[in-house]
Motif scaffolding. Structure first.
Motif, PDB file in Angstrom:
ATOM      1  N   ILE A 249     -12.123   3.218   8.618  1.00  0.00           N
ATOM      2  CA  ILE A 249     -11.334   4.303   8.635  1.00  0.00           C
ATOM      3  C   ILE A 249     -10.092   3.605   9.666  1.00  0.00           C
ATOM      4  CG2 ILE A 249     -10.479   6.370   9.576  1.00  0.00           C
ATOM      5  CD1 ILE A 249     -13.852   7.711   8.833  1.00  0.00           C
ATOM      6  N   ASN A 250     -10.576   2.620  10.623  1.00  0.00           N
ATOM      7  CA  ASN A 250      -9.660   2.915  11.978  1.00  0.00           C
ATOM      8  C   ASN A 250      -8.739   1.605  10.439  1.00  0.00           C
ATOM      9  OD1 ASN A 250     -10.549   4.622  13.757  1.00  0.00           O
ATOM     10  ND2 ASN A 250     -11.125   2.769  14.309  1.00  0.00           N
ATOM     11  N   GLN A 251      -8.973   0.368  10.064  1.00  0.00           N
ATOM     12  CA  GLN A 251      -8.932   0.094   9.331  1.00  0.00           C
ATOM     13  C   GLN A 251      -7.975   0.130   8.336  1.00  0.00           C
ATOM     14  OE1 GLN A 251      -9.185  -3.722  10.579  1.00  0.00           O
ATOM     15  NE2 GLN A 251     -10.195  -2.923  12.348  1.00  0.00           N
ATOM     16  N   LEU A 252      -8.573   0.877   7.160  1.00  0.00           N
ATOM     17  CA  LEU A 252      -7.188   1.519   6.649  1.00  0.00           C
ATOM     18  C   LEU A 252      -6.317   2.381   6.966  1.00  0.00           C
ATOM     19  CD1 LEU A 252     -10.442   3.288   3.961  1.00  0.00           C
ATOM     20  CD2 LEU A 252      -9.228   0.761   3.109  1.00  0.00           C
ATOM     21  N   ALA A 253      -6.364   2.962   8.096  1.00  0.00           N
ATOM     22  CA  ALA A 253      -5.533   3.737   8.750  1.00  0.00           C
ATOM     23  C   ALA A 253      -4.079   2.013   9.300  1.00  0.00           C
ATOM     24  CB  ALA A 253      -6.008   4.304   9.969  1.00  0.00           C
ATOM     25  N   THR A 254      -4.519   1.029   9.916  1.00  0.00           N
ATOM     26  CA  THR A 254      -3.868   0.038  10.363  1.00  0.00           C
ATOM     27  C   THR A 254      -3.717  -0.451   9.415  1.00  0.00           C
ATOM     28  OG1 THR A 254      -5.778   0.170  12.325  1.00  0.00           O
ATOM     29  CG2 THR A 254      -3.570  -1.862  11.579  1.00  0.00           C
ATOM     30  N   GLY A 255      -4.087  -0.091   7.399  1.00  0.00           N
ATOM     31  CA  GLY A 255      -3.229  -1.316   6.636  1.00  0.00           C
ATOM     32  C   GLY A 255      -2.094   0.187   6.747  1.00  0.00           C
ATOM     33  N   VAL A 256      -2.561   0.927   6.331  1.00  0.00           N
ATOM     34  CA  VAL A 256      -1.512   1.910   6.147  1.00  0.00           C
ATOM     35  C   VAL A 256      -0.212   1.994   6.952  1.00  0.00           C
ATOM     36  CG1 VAL A 256      -1.128   4.556   5.348  1.00  0.00           C
ATOM     37  CG2 VAL A 256      -2.795   3.665   4.531  1.00  0.00           C
ATOM     38  N   ILE A 257      -0.347   1.780   8.055  1.00  0.00           N
ATOM     39  CA  ILE A 257       0.368   1.940   9.024  1.00  0.00           C
ATOM     40  C   ILE A 257       1.325   0.755   8.998  1.00  0.00           C
ATOM     41  CG2 ILE A 257       0.947   1.195  11.201  1.00  0.00           C
ATOM     42  CD1 ILE A 257      -1.513   3.768  11.761  1.00  0.00           C
ATOM     43  N   LEU A 258       0.944  -0.329   8.920  1.00  0.00           N
ATOM     44  CA  LEU A 258       1.649  -1.676   8.875  1.00  0.00           C
ATOM     45  C   LEU A 258       2.297  -1.474   6.944  1.00  0.00           C
ATOM     46  CD1 LEU A 258      -0.947  -4.653   9.677  1.00  0.00           C
ATOM     47  CD2 LEU A 258       0.990  -3.434  11.058  1.00  0.00           C
ATOM     48  N   ILE A 259       1.676  -1.093   6.632  1.00  0.00           N
ATOM     49  CA  ILE A 259       2.913  -1.408   4.993  1.00  0.00           C
ATOM     50  C   ILE A 259       3.652   0.045   4.842  1.00  0.00           C
ATOM     51  CG2 ILE A 259       2.845  -0.705   2.222  1.00  0.00           C
ATOM     52  CD1 ILE A 259      -0.431  -1.617   1.878  1.00  0.00           C
ATOM     53  N   LEU A 260       3.840   0.808   5.648  1.00  0.00           N
ATOM     54  CA  LEU A 260       4.902   2.086   6.227  1.00  0.00           C
ATOM     55  C   LEU A 260       6.311   1.119   7.204  1.00  0.00           C
ATOM     56  CD1 LEU A 260       3.623   5.465   6.405  1.00  0.00           C
ATOM     57  CD2 LEU A 260       4.508   4.221   4.337  1.00  0.00           C
ATOM     58  N   VAL A 261       5.510   0.521   7.724  1.00  0.00           N
ATOM     59  CA  VAL A 261       6.860  -0.403   8.571  1.00  0.00           C
ATOM     60  C   VAL A 261       7.052  -2.184   8.012  1.00  0.00           C
ATOM     61  CG1 VAL A 261       6.645  -1.614  11.065  1.00  0.00           C
ATOM     62  CG2 VAL A 261       4.744   0.443  10.932  1.00  0.00           C
ATOM     63  N   ALA A 262       6.016  -2.145   6.994  1.00  0.00           N
ATOM     64  CA  ALA A 262       7.342  -3.188   6.518  1.00  0.00           C
ATOM     65  C   ALA A 262       7.883  -2.942   5.555  1.00  0.00           C
ATOM     66  CB  ALA A 262       5.878  -3.577   5.599  1.00  0.00           C
ATOM     67  N   GLU A 263       7.765  -1.964   4.790  1.00  0.00           N
ATOM     68  CA  GLU A 263       8.969  -1.081   4.243  1.00  0.00           C
ATOM     69  C   GLU A 263      10.352  -0.730   5.019  1.00  0.00           C
ATOM     70  OE1 GLU A 263       8.785  -0.697   0.805  1.00  0.00           O
ATOM     71  OE2 GLU A 263       7.136  -1.658   0.778  1.00  0.00           O
TER      72      GLU A 263
END
Length: 583
Positions: A249-263
């Motif tokens: 769950i932590n890793q998925l949330a981190t991945g979503v955050i990084l995608i949003l940050v990259a955008e």
């Protein structure tokens, strides 16, 4: 007491050490916050967006300083944490051992030594792991709050996504609490059954060999171990499943955050330093949330452990397990003070009136036993197997709880038999002596200061002087587990020497002569009465003891069949005549 109340009581035992550990570990848990800010500043400096006066080398130096400081903090915490951990674990073990030593029916524990060992080892460790969760809680909580505030100043939406894993993990653990408790309890019970069987097997090796049931015993042990393996596998698998779900769950949330940050970086609203900060904080914020879930899970496991330890001694109040008592880890222990004989300790007459103990769920035991033991007399308790001889002695000495009747010492009622019938008033040799894997001399003295005169006197009274030259190192011989290097007779005479060296007024023997030949037994009684004014209460069926007796207490089916001298009972009692002729 609830699990929370017990935990608070343990935390308060060494509060300064606990707070010191929280301080040092808390500083370590806050380091990621400082690292995140440094990483943001470093990358901003590389891209020319750092505040004036700061360059990349400034942040490199700051990073080194923070990491070196963190290592110093961790080393300091290790010293404080170790002292706290061992103090609290020792307190739990000491309090449980104290309760075991004081319990009214210790035989219930002595027959389940494997089970008790697991509680003293595994359950204490489980409780300590639970308490350690709170050490990390405060630093991680402060870190999470600071990190969330800092991230929210940059982007609120992305920050909210970073908080979602904590909520999911706590909800998941809350639903799983019942299963956590169920699987942990099943694992502990299966482990106890397996270790208890090992203990019983070691004590019954000869019986197994005589009955030639080795294969059946091994098969049963395989079944117990298989049940234990399955229970442990389920418990560990469920624990790992919860951890895996929390981690992913932590890793998925981190991945979503990084995608949003990259955008947002593409849109120019995020700097490289902001990206580095979110990358540093996202995983640690989620980990802090999972810590709350971990505390909830460990709370249920600790609840199982507290309950199991409290159930070891049913009469122990719950609060006694976590009661604050002194432990001596570095401090000098107080000297062992042996009780000194007073005039009140000297026996004039022992009176037993209507003494009763019946075993649970049966009529077996003793009922309404009454007799007198004058000072200097030799009283023999005899009867058929199962007539209640050993039960009588154990009830008189407080090893078994009396259910009715009273015992008087010189006319004074004894209220606590177990604590009263100890040296210098009374010494006891059981039917099956317990020896430790220590030197023969240590098994005799059991903590008494070394005194050659007293030790030689005890050795002579127990007729062991001819055995010492045959042993590897004489009195310095290590006798092995349960005295395995000694014969049955030598074990019994070692226990007798242990009793003689304490110079007590009342000597209680439970079938001492069962492991002795007739000549050795006669020598033992002769020496005993030649050298001291002994008052003896002896269980025996041997003619040598019966002929020596001033009075005989004859038992049948747990009741007194008759009291008198050998000649009197042989004339008056058919039971006595059968016992005498049947030897």
């Amino acid at each position: 007491m609830t699990t929370g109340q017990s935990a608070i009581q343990l935390i308060r035992y060494r509060p300064l050490l606990f707070l010191g550990t929280i301080l040092f570990r808390g500083l370590d848990d806050l380091v990621p916050f400082a690292i995140g800010i440094i990483m943001k500043g470093f990358f901003d400096a590389l891209t020319g967006e750092s505040p004036a006066g700061f360059n990349p080398w400034t942040f490199v130096v700051l990073f080194i300083i923070v990491e070196l400081g963190d290592r110093s903090v961790l080393i300091s915490s290790a010293f404080v944490w170790a002292r706290w951990r061992y103090a609290v674990s020792t307190l739990l073990r000491k309090n449980l051992m104290t309760a075991i030593m004081d319990m009214s029916a210790p035989h219930r524990v002595s027959t389940a030594s494997g089970e008790v060992t697991n509680r003293l080892r595994d359950d204490v460790e489980s409780i300590i792991r639970y308490l350690e969760q709170y050490i990390h809680l405060w630093g991680n909580t402060i870190f999470a709050i600071l990190a969330i505030i800092w991230m929210a100043r940059i982007d609120v939406t992305v920050t909210l996504i970073a908080v979602v894993p904590s909520i999911l993990i706590i909800t998941m653990i809350n639903f799983a609490r019942r299963l956590i408790r169920k699987y942990r309890a099943a694992q502990r019970v299966a482990t106890e059954k397996s270790t208890n069987f090992i203990n019983e097997l070691f004590q019954s090796i000869l019986a197994v060999k005589v009955a030639r049931t080795e294969s059946n015993v091994i098969n049963h042990f395989h079944q117990l171990n298989d049940t234990r393996r399955k229970a442990t596998l389920v418990d560990n698998l469920f624990n790992q499943l919860l951890r895996s779900m929390s981690f992913n769950i932590n890793q998925l949330a981190t991945g979503v955050i990084l995608i949003l940050v990259a955008e947002q970086m593409k849109a120019g609203t995020f700097t490289v330093g902001d990206f580095a900060l979110f990358t540093t904080y996202a995983g640690d914020v989620a980990r802090s949330g999972s810590l709350l879930g971990g505390i909830m899970a460990e709370h249920k496991r600790a609840e199982v452990s507290f309950n199991r330890m409290e159930q070891t001694v049913e009469e122990m109040p719950d609060e006694d397990l976590v009661k604050h008592t002194p432990v001596y880890l570095k401090e000098t222990q107080p000297p062992l003070v042996m009780p000194e004989r007073t005039e009140a300790d000297r026996l004039d007459e022992l009176t037993v009136t209507n003494l009763t103990h019946l075993y649970d769920g049966s009529t077996a035991g003793i009922s309404d036993i009454s007799f007198r033991v004058p000072a200097g007399s030799f009283t023999v308790v005899t009867g058929r197997i199962g007539s209640g001889k050993t039960t009588l002695l154990q009830t008189l000495l407080g090893v078994l709880p009396k259910q009715a009747g009273e015992v008087r010492w010189n006319g004074e009622v004894v209220t606590d038999l177990k604590s009263f019938f100890v040296p210098p008033r009374c010494a006891y040799t059981p039917q099956a002596p317990k020896l430790f894997s220590e030197k023969l001399s240590d098994n005799i003295l059991l903590g008494l200061s070394w005194n050659w005169d007293n030790l030689n006197r005890a050795v002579r009274l127990s007729v062991m002087e001819t055995d010492l030259p045959t042993l590897e190192d004489g009195l310095e011989t290590v006798v092995g587990p349960r005295g395995v290097k000694l014969s049955g007779g030598q074990m019994q005479r070692t226990a007798a020497a242990r009793m003689f060296v304490r110079d007590s007024d009342l000597l209680v023997f439970d079938d001492l002569s069962s492991g002795l030949d007739v000549e050795t037994e006669q020598t033992l009684w002769k020496r005993l009465f030649e050298t001291q004014r002994a008052t003896c209460l002896v269980v025996s069926h041997r003619r040598a003891a019966l002929q020596q007796a001033d009075q005989i207490v004859l038992l049948k089916d747990g009741r007194i069949e008759g009291i008198g001298t050998l000649d009197e009972l042989r004339r008056a009692s058919e039971e006595m005549r059968r016992l005498w002729e049947g030897e």
